[in-house]
Design a protein around this motif. Structure first.
Motif, PDB file in Angstrom:
ATOM      1  N   TYR A  80      60.886  10.725  25.463  1.00 27.51           N
ATOM      2  CA  TYR A  80      61.124  10.643  27.401  1.00 27.51           C
ATOM      3  C   TYR A  80      61.588  12.282  27.540  1.00 27.51           C
ATOM      4  O   TYR A  80      61.219  13.227  28.191  1.00 27.51           O
ATOM      5  CB  TYR A  80      61.750   9.715  27.683  1.00 27.51           C
ATOM      6  CG  TYR A  80      62.286  10.096  29.509  1.00 27.51           C
ATOM      7  CD1 TYR A  80      60.571  10.248  29.829  1.00 27.51           C
ATOM      8  CD2 TYR A  80      63.132  11.021  29.366  1.00 27.51           C
ATOM      9  CE1 TYR A  80      61.134  10.319  31.794  1.00 27.51           C
ATOM     10  CE2 TYR A  80      63.340  10.900  31.482  1.00 27.51           C
ATOM     11  CZ  TYR A  80      62.722  10.464  31.763  1.00 27.51           C
ATOM     12  OH  TYR A  80      62.092  10.812  33.137  1.00 27.51           O
ATOM     13  N   LEU A  81      62.725  12.697  26.268  1.00 27.24           N
ATOM     14  CA  LEU A  81      63.127  13.832  26.693  1.00 27.24           C
ATOM     15  C   LEU A  81      62.302  15.357  25.680  1.00 27.24           C
ATOM     16  O   LEU A  81      62.341  16.531  26.337  1.00 27.24           O
ATOM     17  CB  LEU A  81      65.164  14.438  26.331  1.00 27.24           C
ATOM     18  CG  LEU A  81      65.432  13.332  26.708  1.00 27.24           C
ATOM     19  CD1 LEU A  81      67.185  12.937  26.255  1.00 27.24           C
ATOM     20  CD2 LEU A  81      65.765  14.229  28.276  1.00 27.24           C
ATOM     21  N   GLY A  82      61.141  14.897  25.316  1.00 33.62           N
ATOM     22  CA  GLY A  82      60.260  15.544  24.802  1.00 33.62           C
ATOM     23  C   GLY A  82      61.525  16.296  23.345  1.00 33.62           C
ATOM     24  O   GLY A  82      60.758  17.079  22.623  1.00 33.62           O
ATOM     25  N   LEU A  86      60.001  21.409  32.594  1.00 39.15           N
ATOM     26  CA  LEU A  86      59.636  23.275  32.576  1.00 39.15           C
ATOM     27  C   LEU A  86      60.786  23.816  32.781  1.00 39.15           C
ATOM     28  O   LEU A  86      60.482  24.943  32.153  1.00 39.15           O
ATOM     29  CB  LEU A  86      57.883  23.009  33.547  1.00 39.15           C
ATOM     30  CG  LEU A  86      57.299  22.945  33.378  1.00 39.15           C
ATOM     31  CD1 LEU A  86      55.859  22.362  34.496  1.00 39.15           C
ATOM     32  CD2 LEU A  86      56.842  23.094  32.471  1.00 39.15           C
ATOM     33  N   THR A  87      61.699  23.068  33.212  1.00 43.01           N
ATOM     34  CA  THR A  87      62.679  24.397  33.559  1.00 43.01           C
ATOM     35  C   THR A  87      64.098  24.125  33.478  1.00 43.01           C
ATOM     36  O   THR A  87      64.675  24.653  33.529  1.00 43.01           O
ATOM     37  CB  THR A  87      62.769  24.183  35.125  1.00 43.01           C
ATOM     38  OG1 THR A  87      63.394  23.096  35.392  1.00 43.01           O
ATOM     39  CG2 THR A  87      61.939  24.823  35.913  1.00 43.01           C
ATOM     40  N   LEU A  88      64.321  22.607  32.530  1.00 45.08           N
ATOM     41  CA  LEU A  88      65.730  22.736  32.083  1.00 45.08           C
ATOM     42  C   LEU A  88      65.838  22.382  30.724  1.00 45.08           C
ATOM     43  O   LEU A  88      64.768  21.748  30.086  1.00 45.08           O
ATOM     44  CB  LEU A  88      66.547  20.673  32.956  1.00 45.08           C
ATOM     45  CG  LEU A  88      66.299  20.957  34.633  1.00 45.08           C
ATOM     46  CD1 LEU A  88      66.964  19.585  34.357  1.00 45.08           C
ATOM     47  CD2 LEU A  88      67.249  22.005  34.469  1.00 45.08           C
ATOM     48  N   SER A  89      66.999  22.194  29.831  1.00 39.76           N
ATOM     49  CA  SER A  89      67.544  22.527  28.442  1.00 39.76           C
ATOM     50  C   SER A  89      67.150  20.909  28.149  1.00 39.76           C
ATOM     51  O   SER A  89      67.060  20.091  29.083  1.00 39.76           O
ATOM     52  CB  SER A  89      68.531  22.959  27.709  1.00 39.76           C
ATOM     53  OG  SER A  89      69.625  22.217  28.965  1.00 39.76           O
ATOM     54  N   ARG A 137      57.517  12.299  44.608  1.00 43.33           N
ATOM     55  CA  ARG A 137      58.745  12.655  44.504  1.00 43.33           C
ATOM     56  C   ARG A 137      59.371  12.368  43.251  1.00 43.33           C
ATOM     57  O   ARG A 137      59.718  13.802  42.608  1.00 43.33           O
ATOM     58  CB  ARG A 137      60.260  12.232  45.297  1.00 43.33           C
ATOM     59  CG  ARG A 137      61.576  13.057  45.637  1.00 43.33           C
ATOM     60  CD  ARG A 137      60.895  14.768  45.447  1.00 43.33           C
ATOM     61  NE  ARG A 137      62.269  15.466  45.073  1.00 43.33           N
ATOM     62  CZ  ARG A 137      63.091  15.855  46.473  1.00 43.33           C
ATOM     63  NH1 ARG A 137      63.064  15.852  46.705  1.00 43.33           N
ATOM     64  NH2 ARG A 137      64.691  16.439  45.192  1.00 43.33           N
ATOM     65  N   GLN A 138      59.118  11.584  42.661  1.00 48.34           N
ATOM     66  CA  GLN A 138      59.738  11.383  41.084  1.00 48.34           C
ATOM     67  C   GLN A 138      58.689  11.661  39.855  1.00 48.34           C
ATOM     68  O   GLN A 138      59.523  12.780  39.256  1.00 48.34           O
ATOM     69  CB  GLN A 138      59.997  10.097  40.577  1.00 48.34           C
ATOM     70  CG  GLN A 138      60.447   8.911  40.997  1.00 48.34           C
ATOM     71  CD  GLN A 138      60.436   7.421  41.401  1.00 48.34           C
ATOM     72  OE1 GLN A 138      59.691   7.148  41.595  1.00 48.34           O
ATOM     73  NE2 GLN A 138      61.442   6.671  40.723  1.00 48.34           N
ATOM     74  N   LYS A 139      57.940  12.438  40.244  1.00 45.00           N
ATOM     75  CA  LYS A 139      56.525  12.399  39.660  1.00 45.00           C
ATOM     76  C   LYS A 139      57.137  14.435  38.758  1.00 45.00           C
ATOM     77  O   LYS A 139      56.633  15.065  38.428  1.00 45.00           O
ATOM     78  CB  LYS A 139      55.279  12.614  40.235  1.00 45.00           C
ATOM     79  CG  LYS A 139      54.803  11.145  39.862  1.00 45.00           C
ATOM     80  CD  LYS A 139      55.205  10.679  38.390  1.00 45.00           C
ATOM     81  CE  LYS A 139      53.814  10.754  37.223  1.00 45.00           C
ATOM     82  NZ  LYS A 139      54.714  10.263  36.102  1.00 45.00           N
ATOM     83  N   GLU A 140      57.810  14.934  40.406  1.00 41.85           N
ATOM     84  CA  GLU A 140      57.272  16.897  40.672  1.00 41.85           C
ATOM     85  C   GLU A 140      58.916  16.630  40.155  1.00 41.85           C
ATOM     86  O   GLU A 140      59.079  17.759  39.424  1.00 41.85           O
ATOM     87  CB  GLU A 140      58.227  16.692  42.836  1.00 41.85           C
ATOM     88  CG  GLU A 140      57.694  17.660  42.822  1.00 41.85           C
ATOM     89  CD  GLU A 140      58.262  18.765  44.320  1.00 41.85           C
ATOM     90  OE1 GLU A 140      58.448  19.096  44.869  1.00 41.85           O
ATOM     91  OE2 GLU A 140      57.448  17.773  45.083  1.00 41.85           O
TER      92      GLU A 140
END
Length: 179
Positions: A158-160, A128-131, A118-121
């Protein structure tokens, strides 16, 4: 026997100093770990040597390279202590074989693996979807106390995003992070 009892009976305590590796990308590691104290950083190194942080591990969480522990392949990521850390190390094959004949242990292992999945998901969905700002807010909600001990450059990785972009997000939205 439940997972916690198995861990107490069969786990080996390991103490790590800051910046000490649990294992490195490309090594074999037949264990899984439960963090008791401290913070760990799990990260990948690209071919060019860039570091990409996949996760931070906080007390009570479980981690290991399943590729290595279960399938006998080399670990695909690095795992390092960010501060003084205490882990309990368990041989994965010992856990796996015992879980096959102990229904309580098998249920507990399944529950832990489902939480891990679940953490990985959640992490994948966030990337992929959040700013970047929303990812930062989610991280603050998940681990507000732990973030105080993580360097800003690591949070940015971590946030990219870059550390400069993280500073802008924090300044613009008045989100504070204590280092």
């Amino acid at each position: 026997m439940g997972f916690d009892e198995f861990l107490t009976t069969h786990g080996e305590e390991e103490r790590l100093a800051p910046n000490q590796y649990v294992f490195r990308q490309g090594e074999m590691d037949a264990s899984i770990y439960v963090l008791r104290q401290g913070i760990l950083k799990a990260f990948y190194l690209s071919e060019s040597g860039s570091e990409m942080i996949k996760s931070f591990v906080f007390p009570g969480e479980i981690i290991g390279s399943l590729a290595s522990a279960h399938w006998g392949e080399k670990a695909t990521f690095n795992l390092v202590a960010l501060d003084e850390s205490v882990l309990l190390k368990i041989n994965f094959q010992l856990l796996y074989s015992n879980a096959q004949s102990d229904l309580n242990l098998a249920r507990d292992v399944m529950d832990r693996l489902l939480r891990y999945g679940r953490q990985k998901e959640d992490r994948e969905r966030e990337l992929l979807t959040l700013s970047a700002e929303s990812r930062y807010r989610a991280l603050l909600e998940d681990a507000p106390d732990g973030l105080r001990r993580i360097k800003q450059k690591d949070i940015a990785r971590y946030l990219g995003i870059t550390p400069v972009a993280l500073s802008r997000i924090r300044g613009k939205s008045k989100i504070q992070h204590l280092e």
